[in-house]
Design an enzyme around this catalytic site. Structure first.
Site, PDB file in Angstrom:
ATOM      1  N   ASP A 127     -10.734   4.369   3.272  1.00 57.16           N
ATOM      2  CA  ASP A 127     -10.473   3.079   3.813  1.00 57.16           C
ATOM      3  C   ASP A 127     -11.673   2.309   4.395  1.00 57.16           C
ATOM      4  OD1 ASP A 127      -7.644   2.892   2.953  1.00 57.16           O
ATOM      5  OD2 ASP A 127      -6.985   3.399   5.045  1.00 57.16           O
ATOM      6  N   HIS A 133      -0.014   0.134   8.170  1.00 59.86           N
ATOM      7  CA  HIS A 133      -0.515  -1.102   7.427  1.00 59.86           C
ATOM      8  C   HIS A 133       0.270  -2.363   7.361  1.00 59.86           C
ATOM      9  CE1 HIS A 133      -4.263  -0.004   5.217  1.00 59.86           C
ATOM     10  NE2 HIS A 133      -3.985   1.134   4.993  1.00 59.86           N
ATOM     11  N   SER A 161       0.887  -1.101  -0.035  1.00 61.42           N
ATOM     12  CA  SER A 161       0.011   0.006  -0.005  1.00 61.42           C
ATOM     13  C   SER A 161       1.008   1.309  -0.011  1.00 61.42           C
ATOM     14  CB  SER A 161      -0.790   0.062   1.233  1.00 61.42           C
ATOM     15  OG  SER A 161      -1.994   0.990   1.104  1.00 61.42           O
ATOM     16  N   HIS A 209     -13.556 -16.592 -45.644  1.00 63.64           N
ATOM     17  CA  HIS A 209     -14.191 -15.401 -45.132  1.00 63.64           C
ATOM     18  C   HIS A 209     -15.143 -14.667 -46.198  1.00 63.64           C
ATOM     19  CE1 HIS A 209     -11.731 -15.861 -41.682  1.00 63.64           C
ATOM     20  NE2 HIS A 209     -12.427 -14.631 -41.079  1.00 63.64           N
ATOM     21  N   GLU A 221      -0.943   5.163  -5.162  1.00 60.38           N
ATOM     22  CA  GLU A 221      -2.128   4.342  -4.853  1.00 60.38           C
ATOM     23  C   GLU A 221      -3.323   5.286  -4.468  1.00 60.38           C
ATOM     24  OE1 GLU A 221      -3.908   0.656  -2.191  1.00 60.38           O
ATOM     25  OE2 GLU A 221      -2.170   1.594  -1.742  1.00 60.38           O
ATOM     26  N   HIS A 222      -2.656   5.836  -3.194  1.00 65.93           N
ATOM     27  CA  HIS A 222      -3.686   6.993  -2.710  1.00 65.93           C
ATOM     28  C   HIS A 222      -2.909   8.280  -2.925  1.00 65.93           C
ATOM     29  CE1 HIS A 222      -4.308   3.381  -0.195  1.00 65.93           C
ATOM     30  NE2 HIS A 222      -5.399   3.564  -0.360  1.00 65.93           N
ATOM     31  N   GLN A 225      -0.660   5.587   7.089  1.00 68.98           N
ATOM     32  CA  GLN A 225      -0.452   4.476   5.921  1.00 68.98           C
ATOM     33  C   GLN A 225       1.020   3.616   6.357  1.00 68.98           C
ATOM     34  OE1 GLN A 225      -1.983   4.346   3.215  1.00 68.98           O
ATOM     35  NE2 GLN A 225      -0.614   2.730   2.372  1.00 68.98           N
TER      36      GLN A 225
END
Length: 425
Positions: A355, A257, A232, A417, A321-322, A254
């Protein structure tokens, strides 16, 4: 006091972005995936017992009865908090689903379009190794339910009451009480367990550790996956107007985590950089999770940029990510940033609100993959299936379309075809 975040220059940023999966982890996860694919329930059980997820005799899969029972055992306030978060997540997911429309449009000689179809069976992974994470159960399973999936399975190594209760609230059908690469492999291939069986799923979604991510990469193509999400990340993009105590608190949130988390600060103000370093030291000393957070801080960095334009350019190269934006005109800055999994705009908007169920999903791309990848949503459980129908009565426009089909088939040397199209002319 020694700096807790290393200082880097804008020119050093590119080499700091880490891929979501390393080769050693891929190799280790690959052995587990192969074992489960070959040996089924026996391998799932052996790995689950080895990692302390199950004991001999425990069922691998729990159902509605066990989930509903857990819901009655948890604290009433906890249950109501989960239900409120569930309602917010479902409202956002349903709004997303409602924004995706079916299509029908004219083409020469007929019509074409697409339908929006959910996959039948969804596998929703929720981490739970160090702590139970019922929020991840809600985020994944509710998105699958809102998409219209017929069967929703939650998989987690933590079959605690909180996790089972969250699965019940989210409307899950089954709870696979194992984690790691063996859970991903079980979701991808299914297994027979005595007289019962566990059916494979169509899509696997949700965050996990590096072994979960490696296993998802390995089974991708056998089943659909949402993304390859690594450790993360949080990047705070700030100018001199930001409060260093708030910035430090968010970086530590953060960092706690896990030891692989990546807290980052990109700022235009050297003074803010120094103040945040001091605040990190003070707040870390009082943080109950400081051992994990301190290790994670070593993965992060602070980068001082010469201008806001350079800070935005550095942010886009990282593709975090954030992304928290704490600048004087946060809305305008957010509009200029191209690459981020999710944006948290303004000093009052804490990443932790995302979150825990403000509405948007917290399963997001990491490792720079926000350049091409979006966060988890109902769209990960949907397929846009296209269709074409030419009118039964021939028209000039339809004839021209068939004539072009013949011509292009002949250009490519595909006589069959061309013949197929001529039969309709």
């Amino acid at each position: 006091m020694m700096d807790l975040l290393r200082r880097v220059t804008p020119g050093e940023i590119d080499r700091l972005v880490r891929p979501p999966v390393d080769e050693a982890t891929l190799e280790a996860a690959g052995k587990i995936v192969a074992d489960v694919r070959t040996n089924g329930a026996r391998a799932v059980r052996e790995h689950a017992e080895r990692f302390g997820e199950r004991v001999p005799g425990d069922p691998l899969v729990l159902g509605h009865i066990e989930m509903a029972a857990a819901l009655t055992r948890i604290d009433d306030d906890d249950r109501m908090a989960l239900e409120r978060a569930s309602s917010r997540i479902m409202s956002f997911a349903r709004a997303q689903r409602g924004s995706i429309a079916e299509l029908s449009m004219p083409i020469p000689g007929g019509r074409a379009g697409h339908t929006v179809e959910p996959v039948r069976s969804a596998g929703c992974y929720a981490p739970g190794g160090r702590y139970p994470l019922p929020s991840s159960v809600l985020m994944t399973a509710i998105a699958a339910r809102a998409a219209g999936c017929e069967r929703v399975v939650v998989a987690s190594p933590n079959a605690s009451d909180a996790m089972l209760a969250a699965a019940a609230i989210a409307g899950a059908d089954e709870f696979l009480a194992v984690g790691g690469a063996h859970a991903v492999s079980a979701l991808a291939y299914g297994f027979k367990d005595g007289g019962s069986g566990f059916e494979r799923v169509d899509v696997i979604a949700g965050p996990g550790n590096k072994f979960v991510t490696a296993a998802k990469q390995i089974v991708s193509g056998v089943v659909g996956i949402d993304m390859l999400a690594g450790p993360s990340e949080l990047l705070v993009l700030a100018d001199g107007s930001a409060d260093p105590a708030v910035v430090a608190a968010d970086l530590l949130a953060q960092a706690e985590h896990d030891a692989d988390a990546v807290p980052m600060l990109v700022t235009t103000d050297a003074g803010l950089s120094g103040s945040v370093q001091q605040e990190l030291g003070k707040q870390l000393a009082e943080l109950a999770t400081r051992e994990t957070a301190q290790r994670a801080l070593t993965n992060g960095f602070v980068c001082v940029c010469g201008s806001l334009a350079e800070a935005i350019e550095v942010t886009d190269r990282i593709g975090p990510e954030h992304l928290e934006i704490m600048t004087a005109d946060a809305e305008a800055v957010a509009a200029r940033v191209r690459n981020a999994g999710a944006c948290f705009v303004g000093a009052r908007t804490a990443e932790v609100v995302g979150d825990y169920g403000a509405g948007p999903n917290h399963t997001l791309p990491t490792g720079g993959t926000a350049r091409f990848q979006a966060g988890l949503s109902v769209m990960d459980f949907l397929r846009l299936r296209t269709w074409i129908r030419l009118d039964d009565q021939p028209t000039d426009a339809g004839g021209a379309l068939l004539a072009d089909t013949v011509r292009l088939a002949e250009m490519e040397g595909l006589a069959g075809h061309a013949a197929s199209a001529r039969k309709r002319m």
